[in-house]
Design a protein around this motif. Structure first.
Motif, PDB file in Angstrom:
ATOM      1  N   GLN A  74       0.799  -1.226   0.000  1.00 13.81           N
ATOM      2  CA  GLN A  74       0.000   0.000   0.000  1.00 13.81           C
ATOM      3  C   GLN A  74       0.836   1.283   0.000  1.00 13.81           C
ATOM      4  N   PRO A  75       1.802   1.487   0.921  1.00 16.04           N
ATOM      5  CA  PRO A  75       2.558   2.762   0.887  1.00 16.04           C
ATOM      6  C   PRO A  75       3.406   2.925  -0.373  1.00 16.04           C
ATOM      7  N   PHE A  76       3.973   1.840  -0.857  1.00 14.93           N
ATOM      8  CA  PHE A  76       4.791   1.948  -2.073  1.00 14.93           C
ATOM      9  C   PHE A  76       3.916   2.198  -3.297  1.00 14.93           C
ATOM     10  N   ASP A  77       2.696   1.635  -3.305  1.00 12.56           N
ATOM     11  CA  ASP A  77       1.771   1.946  -4.396  1.00 12.56           C
ATOM     12  C   ASP A  77       1.382   3.417  -4.376  1.00 12.56           C
ATOM     13  N   ASP A  78       1.204   3.976  -3.184  1.00 13.50           N
ATOM     14  CA  ASP A  78       0.887   5.403  -3.089  1.00 13.50           C
ATOM     15  C   ASP A  78       2.019   6.258  -3.645  1.00 13.50           C
ATOM     16  N   ALA A  79       3.261   5.837  -3.350  1.00 15.40           N
ATOM     17  CA  ALA A  79       4.404   6.596  -3.877  1.00 15.40           C
ATOM     18  C   ALA A  79       4.468   6.510  -5.390  1.00 15.40           C
ATOM     19  N   LEU A  80       4.202   5.302  -5.934  1.00 11.91           N
ATOM     20  CA  LEU A  80       4.185   5.172  -7.394  1.00 11.91           C
ATOM     21  C   LEU A  80       3.077   6.020  -8.009  1.00 11.91           C
ATOM     22  N   GLU A  81       1.942   6.075  -7.354  1.00 14.82           N
ATOM     23  CA  GLU A  81       0.838   6.882  -7.871  1.00 14.82           C
ATOM     24  C   GLU A  81       1.220   8.362  -7.907  1.00 14.82           C
ATOM     25  N   ALA A 104      16.697  17.512 -15.935  1.00 20.84           N
ATOM     26  CA  ALA A 104      17.579  16.395 -15.556  1.00 20.84           C
ATOM     27  C   ALA A 104      17.538  16.129 -14.068  1.00 20.84           C
ATOM     28  N   SER A 105      17.442  17.203 -13.310  1.00 13.02           N
ATOM     29  CA  SER A 105      17.398  17.011 -11.845  1.00 13.02           C
ATOM     30  C   SER A 105      16.136  16.258 -11.439  1.00 13.02           C
ATOM     31  N   ALA A 106      15.039  16.566 -12.132  1.00 16.24           N
ATOM     32  CA  ALA A 106      13.803  15.848 -11.813  1.00 16.24           C
ATOM     33  C   ALA A 106      13.907  14.373 -12.178  1.00 16.24           C
ATOM     34  N   ARG A 107      14.619  14.098 -13.277  1.00 10.35           N
ATOM     35  CA  ARG A 107      14.809  12.692 -13.632  1.00 10.35           C
ATOM     36  C   ARG A 107      15.626  11.955 -12.555  1.00 10.35           C
ATOM     37  N   ASP A 108      16.637  12.658 -12.047  1.00  9.68           N
ATOM     38  CA  ASP A 108      17.461  12.023 -10.998  1.00  9.68           C
ATOM     39  C   ASP A 108      16.644  11.759  -9.735  1.00  9.68           C
ATOM     40  N   VAL A 109      15.786  12.730  -9.403  1.00  9.49           N
ATOM     41  CA  VAL A 109      14.938  12.539  -8.222  1.00  9.49           C
ATOM     42  C   VAL A 109      13.946  11.387  -8.449  1.00  9.49           C
ATOM     43  N   LEU A 110      13.434  11.283  -9.682  1.00  8.21           N
ATOM     44  CA  LEU A 110      12.479  10.229  -9.997  1.00  8.21           C
ATOM     45  C   LEU A 110      13.088   8.838  -9.870  1.00  8.21           C
ATOM     46  N   ARG A 111      14.358   8.742 -10.271  1.00 10.26           N
ATOM     47  CA  ARG A 111      15.011   7.432 -10.232  1.00 10.26           C
ATOM     48  C   ARG A 111      15.775   7.187  -8.928  1.00 10.26           C
ATOM     49  N   ALA A 112      15.772   8.158  -8.034  1.00  8.22           N
ATOM     50  CA  ALA A 112      16.555   8.025  -6.807  1.00  8.22           C
ATOM     51  C   ALA A 112      15.924   6.963  -5.893  1.00  8.22           C
ATOM     52  N   ASP A 113      16.657   5.891  -5.657  1.00 10.91           N
ATOM     53  CA  ASP A 113      16.208   4.809  -4.750  1.00 10.91           C
ATOM     54  C   ASP A 113      17.423   3.962  -4.412  1.00 10.91           C
ATOM     55  N   ASP A 114      17.689   3.796  -3.127  1.00  8.41           N
ATOM     56  CA  ASP A 114      18.860   3.035  -2.695  1.00  8.41           C
ATOM     57  C   ASP A 114      18.648   1.523  -2.779  1.00  8.41           C
ATOM     58  N   VAL A 115      17.424   1.076  -2.886  1.00  5.72           N
ATOM     59  CA  VAL A 115      17.152  -0.359  -2.836  1.00  5.72           C
ATOM     60  C   VAL A 115      16.637  -0.869  -4.173  1.00  5.72           C
ATOM     61  N   ASP A 116      15.603  -0.245  -4.674  1.00  5.03           N
ATOM     62  CA  ASP A 116      14.950  -0.730  -5.884  1.00  5.03           C
ATOM     63  C   ASP A 116      15.404   0.061  -7.105  1.00  5.03           C
ATOM     64  N   SER A 117      15.208  -0.546  -8.241  1.00  5.91           N
ATOM     65  CA  SER A 117      15.416   0.119  -9.528  1.00  5.91           C
ATOM     66  C   SER A 117      14.086   0.674  -9.988  1.00  5.91           C
TER      67      SER A 117
END
Length: 536
Positions: A74-81, A104-117
């Protein structure tokens, strides 16, 4: 020879089956199967309590895992939404073509995740790639994911490069620039065409991420739920064990009270001192104790009566033997030996009757040893055994078969050996009390569904006031000079009760001598149970 003795003129071969019927071979009971033996009530209850618990525990783990996955999604689905919503807001239409204004900065923020791709994709109305990862698959058609303007964010599970991912996607409507309005008179058609064009001009926005964080969170939830269960389960088992031990302690206390009783204590157990659940068991045990006490009391009374009755013939035999040893005259010695022989005969008869009474009292009362018996044949065979004794007493002994002897035999359910003992005691009693020259008649007849066995004599009879007492042990009518032990009629009553027969005493209606009114013993047997026909 008269008519009633016709059945005795040519005696048939002795029916050994009737004698052997009472000696059924002993068949040991079948050993009880091990699976039917309850070794421990404690273990049985514990098994029935732990088996469902151990069965439901893996089911609870599986349900917990599914709930944990739902909670983790549920929380991760909310983040994806939220990410899909942000990307949808960055789509613009320039020169009729959708473009994405994403720094470009927004793209970096969008892909920023230490665990998942994290993957994203934006494609045009015709499926043309606009921005993002080209390898991200599009939604499959036919599953309710057709483009709909203004639709909410949808979710699905998919794979990318062989890795499972969670995908959030949405269809974004585009507003193309129009240089002219609708022509007059064609407003309705233009409006419909515009709506169709708007449904067709939509962009697909997708954001996906791998499931590592979700799996980690689900595992943490499961650990938080399951690990305490590993600690609680042994505590539950210990509490169940303690509760069962405490609950079954009254049984142990009852066992100790029973073991502490003296061996001759057959008093009932107080049902108020036991739990309600075992009160029926205690009641049945008290009933058994009562029956056992009656049996022990009956045996004690029997031993006391036997010892008392055996004193007289044994003392007479000892006195006659001592007297014979002191005599020198052969005539006196012969008379002493004759008295000794009479005393031994009396003692033998007493012992035989005591044994017969003991055997009759210990026969089963439930009819389990009964079989179908021809009462007429049994009575005729028994009368034949006493013919020689009747000659000695100079008494006319006869037998009258049922009327219409050629018809079906008169059957009853009983034990042949015990019934012969009953009839032998009645005949012996009649021969002893009937004076020489008299008659004794054994009669078998039918009265409706009941079978009647009658023994009548021409003796002194039994007064009505004495008839209720003559069946008691060792009871003798005062003034009778006949030798006897007083056990014969007691044996008759015991065997009659076992066979469910009623016994009555009347004066002999065929005796007309005032001094000798005679006696008629009548036994009424119940009809045998009819077994179902095999043809049915």
């Amino acid at each position: 020879m008269n008519e009633r003795d016709a059945g005795l003129a040519d005696p048939p071969p002795p029916d050994r089956g009737a004698d052997e019927a009472g000696f059924a071979p002993y068949v040991p009971p079948n050993p009880e199967p091990d699976e039917n033996i309850r070794h421990s009530l404690f273990g049985e209850i514990l098994d029935w309590m732990l088996a469902p618990l151990l069965l439901l525990w893996p089911m609870s783990i599986a349900i917990t895992y599914l709930v944990a996955k739902s909670i983790a999604n549920q929380p991760f689905d909310d983040a994806l939404e939220d990410r899909v919503t942000v990307l949808s807001q960055q789509i613009r239409t320039v020169a009729g073509q959708p473009v994405v204004q994403l720094p470009a900065s927004a793209r970096d923020v969008l892909r920023a995740d230490d665990v998942d791709s994290v993957y994203f994709q934006i494609s045009g109305p015709d499926g043309a790639h606009i921005d993002g990862d080209r390898d991200l698959p599009r939604p499959r058609s036919g599953n309710g994911t057709e483009p709909v303007q203004g639709s909410a964010v949808l979710f699905r599970n998919d794979t990318i490069h062989g890795t499972p991912v969670r995908v959030a996607y949405s269809w974004v409507g585009l507003d193309p620039l129009r240089e002219r309005g609708p022509e007059p008179g064609r407003a309705g058609q233009a409006e419909q065409a515009e709506k169709a064009e708007q449904r067709a001009v939509q962009a697909l926005v997708q954001v996906a991420e791998t499931l590592d964080k979700r799996a980690h969170l689900a595992n943490e939830i499961i650990k938080g739920v399951i690990l305490p269960q590993f600690i609680i389960l042994p505590v539950i088992l210990a509490l169940v064990w303690f509760a069962l031990s405490r609950g079954l302690s009254p049984l142990a206390e009852l066992q100790e009270r029973i073991r502490a009783r003296p061996q001759d204590d057959l008093s009932p157990i107080d049902p108020r001192q036991v739990p309600e659940e075992i009160s029926p068991l205690v009641g049945s045990f008290n009933d058994m104790l009562e029956r056992l006490a009656q049996t022990v009391e009956m045996q004690k009374r029997f031993i006391a009566d036997a010892a008392h009755q055996m004193k007289t013939p044994l003392a007479g035999m000892r006195m006659q033997s001592e007297l014979a040893l002191r005599q020198h005259d052969p005539g006196e010695i012969h008379r002493s030996l004759e008295q000794l022989a009479k005393s031994s005969e009396s003692a033998t008869r007493l012992v035989n009757q005591l044994l017969a009474l003991a055997r009759a009292e210990n026969q089963p009362h439930a009819g389990l040893a009964f079989e179908q018996i021809d009462l007429g044949q049994l009575a005729r065979a028994t009368v034949q055994d006493w013919v020689q004794a009747s000659f000695t007493h100079r008494i006319d002994l006869g037998y009258e078969p049922p009327e219409g002897a050629s018809a079906a035999p008169l059957h009853i359910a009983g034990n042949a050996l015990m019934l012969r003992e009953l009839l032998s005691n009645l005949i012996d009693n009649a021969l002893r009390y009937t004076p020489p020259g008299g008659s004794v008649t054994v009669r078998v007849r039918r009265d409706g569904e009941h079978a009647l066995l009658e023994v009548e004599d021409t003796g002194p009879g039994i007064a009505p006031s004495e008839r209720a007492h003559v069946f008691e042990r060792f009871y003798r009518i005062l003034g009778s000079n006949v030798q006897g032990s007083g056990l014969g009629l007691a044996i008759v009553r015991e065997i009659a009760q076992q066979h469910g027969a009623e016994i009555d005493i009347f004066n002999n209606p065929r005796s007309h001598a005032p001094r000798f009114p005679g006696c008629l013993f009548r036994l009424t047997f119940p009809p045998p149970a009819h077994e179902p026909d095999d043809a049915d």
